[in-house]
Scaffold this motif. Sequence first.
Motif, PDB file in Angstrom:
ATOM      1  N   UNK A 182      25.004 -10.935  13.465  1.00 31.28           N
ATOM      2  CA  UNK A 182      25.805 -12.123  13.162  1.00 31.28           C
ATOM      3  C   UNK A 182      25.767 -12.519  11.697  1.00 31.28           C
ATOM      4  N   UNK A 183      24.649 -12.235  11.001  1.00 26.61           N
ATOM      5  CA  UNK A 183      24.580 -12.565   9.578  1.00 26.61           C
ATOM      6  C   UNK A 183      25.604 -11.749   8.790  1.00 26.61           C
ATOM      7  N   UNK A 184      25.694 -10.462   9.091  1.00 23.50           N
ATOM      8  CA  UNK A 184      26.693  -9.621   8.428  1.00 23.50           C
ATOM      9  C   UNK A 184      28.095 -10.096   8.777  1.00 23.50           C
ATOM     10  N   UNK A 185      28.339 -10.353  10.055  1.00 25.60           N
ATOM     11  CA  UNK A 185      29.669 -10.779  10.490  1.00 25.60           C
ATOM     12  C   UNK A 185      30.100 -12.066   9.808  1.00 25.60           C
ATOM     13  N   UNK A 186      29.159 -12.990   9.598  1.00 27.18           N
ATOM     14  CA  UNK A 186      29.480 -14.287   9.008  1.00 27.18           C
ATOM     15  C   UNK A 186      29.631 -14.227   7.494  1.00 27.18           C
ATOM     16  N   UNK A 187      29.064 -13.203   6.865  1.00 28.12           N
ATOM     17  CA  UNK A 187      29.126 -13.104   5.410  1.00 28.12           C
ATOM     18  C   UNK A 187      27.890 -13.617   4.713  1.00 28.12           C
ATOM     19  N   UNK A 188      26.734 -13.501   5.379  1.00 28.14           N
ATOM     20  CA  UNK A 188      25.470 -13.957   4.795  1.00 28.14           C
ATOM     21  C   UNK A 188      24.661 -12.763   4.305  1.00 28.14           C
ATOM     22  N   UNK A 189      23.970 -12.927   3.183  1.00 28.14           N
ATOM     23  CA  UNK A 189      23.005 -11.928   2.741  1.00 28.14           C
ATOM     24  C   UNK A 189      21.643 -12.271   3.331  1.00 28.14           C
ATOM     25  N   UNK A 190      20.730 -11.298   3.297  1.00 29.26           N
ATOM     26  CA  UNK A 190      19.500 -11.455   4.062  1.00 29.26           C
ATOM     27  C   UNK A 190      18.269 -10.899   3.363  1.00 29.26           C
ATOM     28  N   UNK A 191      17.132 -11.547   3.642  1.00 29.17           N
ATOM     29  CA  UNK A 191      15.805 -10.977   3.406  1.00 29.17           C
ATOM     30  C   UNK A 191      15.132 -10.969   4.763  1.00 29.17           C
ATOM     31  N   UNK A 192      14.733  -9.799   5.230  1.00 28.13           N
ATOM     32  CA  UNK A 192      14.113  -9.709   6.553  1.00 28.13           C
ATOM     33  C   UNK A 192      12.695  -9.181   6.433  1.00 28.13           C
ATOM     34  N   UNK A 193      11.799  -9.825   7.195  1.00 29.65           N
ATOM     35  CA  UNK A 193      10.406  -9.382   7.245  1.00 29.65           C
ATOM     36  C   UNK A 193      10.077  -8.977   8.677  1.00 29.65           C
ATOM     37  N   UNK A 194       9.944  -7.679   8.929  1.00 31.71           N
ATOM     38  CA  UNK A 194       9.537  -7.251  10.267  1.00 31.71           C
ATOM     39  C   UNK A 194       8.040  -7.440  10.466  1.00 31.71           C
ATOM     40  N   UNK A 195       7.611  -7.400  11.719  1.00 30.79           N
ATOM     41  CA  UNK A 195       6.182  -7.516  12.028  1.00 30.79           C
ATOM     42  C   UNK A 195       5.425  -6.333  11.444  1.00 30.79           C
ATOM     43  N   UNK A 196       4.222  -6.577  10.973  1.00 33.37           N
ATOM     44  CA  UNK A 196       3.451  -5.507  10.330  1.00 33.37           C
ATOM     45  C   UNK A 196       3.051  -4.413  11.315  1.00 33.37           C
ATOM     46  N   UNK A 197       2.983  -4.737  12.623  1.00 28.91           N
ATOM     47  CA  UNK A 197       2.618  -3.706  13.598  1.00 28.91           C
ATOM     48  C   UNK A 197       3.729  -2.673  13.781  1.00 28.91           C
ATOM     49  N   UNK A 198       4.997  -3.097  13.569  1.00 26.55           N
ATOM     50  CA  UNK A 198       6.123  -2.211  13.876  1.00 26.55           C
ATOM     51  C   UNK A 198       7.190  -2.243  12.772  1.00 26.55           C
ATOM     52  N   UNK A 199       6.843  -1.839  11.558  1.00 25.76           N
ATOM     53  CA  UNK A 199       7.823  -1.909  10.473  1.00 25.76           C
ATOM     54  C   UNK A 199       8.788  -0.732  10.438  1.00 25.76           C
ATOM     55  N   UNK A 200       8.439   0.390  11.081  1.00 24.69           N
ATOM     56  CA  UNK A 200       9.221   1.613  10.910  1.00 24.69           C
ATOM     57  C   UNK A 200      10.632   1.494  11.492  1.00 24.69           C
ATOM     58  N   UNK A 201      10.759   0.824  12.618  1.00 26.75           N
ATOM     59  CA  UNK A 201      12.082   0.674  13.225  1.00 26.75           C
ATOM     60  C   UNK A 201      13.028  -0.087  12.298  1.00 26.75           C
ATOM     61  N   UNK A 202      12.529  -1.143  11.647  1.00 25.91           N
ATOM     62  CA  UNK A 202      13.378  -1.913  10.743  1.00 25.91           C
ATOM     63  C   UNK A 202      13.733  -1.121   9.497  1.00 25.91           C
TER      64      UNK A 202
END
Length: 496
Positions: A182-202
């Motif tokens: 939804x952020x992309x669809x709306x036109x928002x830029x992002x900083x995302x922090x995934x959980x440290x246990x599972x960063x590879x998927x992100x």
Amino acid sequence: MARETAQTAGGSVTETSVVEGVDKELFIGGKWVAATGGRTFPVTDPATGQVLCEVADASPADGMAALDAAAAVQASWAATAPRERSEILRRAYELLNARTEELALLMTLEMGKPLPEARGEIAYAAEFFRWFSEEAVRIDGGYQVAPNGQGRFLVTRQPVGVTLLITPWNFPMAMGGRKIGPAIAAGCTMVIKPAEQTPLSMLALAAILAEAGLPAGVLNVVTTTDPGGVMEPLIRDGRARKLSFTGSTAVGRRLLEQCADKVLRTSMELGGNAPFLVFDDADLDAAVEGAMLAKMRNIGEACTAANRFYVQRGVAGEFARRLTERMAALPMGRGTEPGVVVGPLIDAGAVAKVSALVQDAANRGAKVLTGGSTVDGPGHFYRATVLTDVPRDARMATEEIFGPVAPITVFDTEDEAVEAANDTEFGLVSYVFTNDLKRALRVSERLESGMVGLNQGIVSNPAAPFGGVKQSGLGREGGSVGIDEFLEIKYIAVAL
């Protein structure tokens, strides 16, 4: 994920190839960059305890660089044509589906869930990109004649602006998709922090979005072992205008306090304590099947997992017998092994918490029908467990179990069941099994939760609004309202 390293020469996906195929640096401004000082941290396989790889460990300065990158392109990204944003999301959807096998294996290695569930999560995550690719071109507004006829009201909806996204470890791809889409669809830029246990998927998802054509700086990924130190300065900076968080209620409260400083828009998907109600007139086959889905999805490590089973006295014994039979037969092991249903919990702390909750219930008089113990050897395993006669003062009546444990409590009347179900500070999802239509509607309306599974054990769907009430959160993700969380309404008064 680099395609040339995702598969072996023979075309088969391997554990080594999928891990090696992921860029392990920070993704900032469209580039892969090392963390300040070259710091890294290990990612481990919860089934074996072995280190899979090392990934960049961002500092507060790295987090600020990511915010700089997002802020620098916010205006240009907001001005991008909706159809262009839509096509990027559609390409991402197609790429995710094309690479299901390597992405699912990667998720199983870092998180532990069995491969069939991981494949299901990739499909679920991809659906958010397809859904919001369709929503991107349907952002609407309004035109209205003023009541006195002397002017006109124009209503537009515009991107909120730079957004901060924080995702949990239990659904590392789906929770990213549910926010990024939804952020992309709306036109928002992002900083995302995934959980440290599972960063590879992100990190793999970021590479896929770049390949799909997402411009540099629109999505920035910071992996870190210091989430508070990295994210709080971004929240208090003032340039970000929204925070979307999925995680515990305790952390959510702290984030809300920080967001108050700059009055950030917030979406909070927090803890759950889902009640699962089975009435005498329920189809027991359907109820047991629904219980298995609601309890054992993701090894019970889900905010939507059934946490408290309330069963009417007339069917309580038979329901417990059937559920115990099913739970006792579940194969346990590493998620990569064929047929495994019960994989490892995420870490040793998770096992300790589940063990303590089961022991507390047993000390208060609950009976263990199956399971109730850890497993010797490497990895973080806990046996699928069924408890009966669980008193309402047991800790697991008020705390999320986040593990493969089904506690059963008997009730006699509808009012008693609803009162027990609502006796919690949480209100994410409830489950109700009954064949009485009037009761189904009556109870569903009385339950204090944002979602209800009526005669079904899974409620999550990208096309439906996901979220809770009370201390389970604020706002909704998914569905036709999901994009609203990333849009601001602007009213333009026109004088004629």
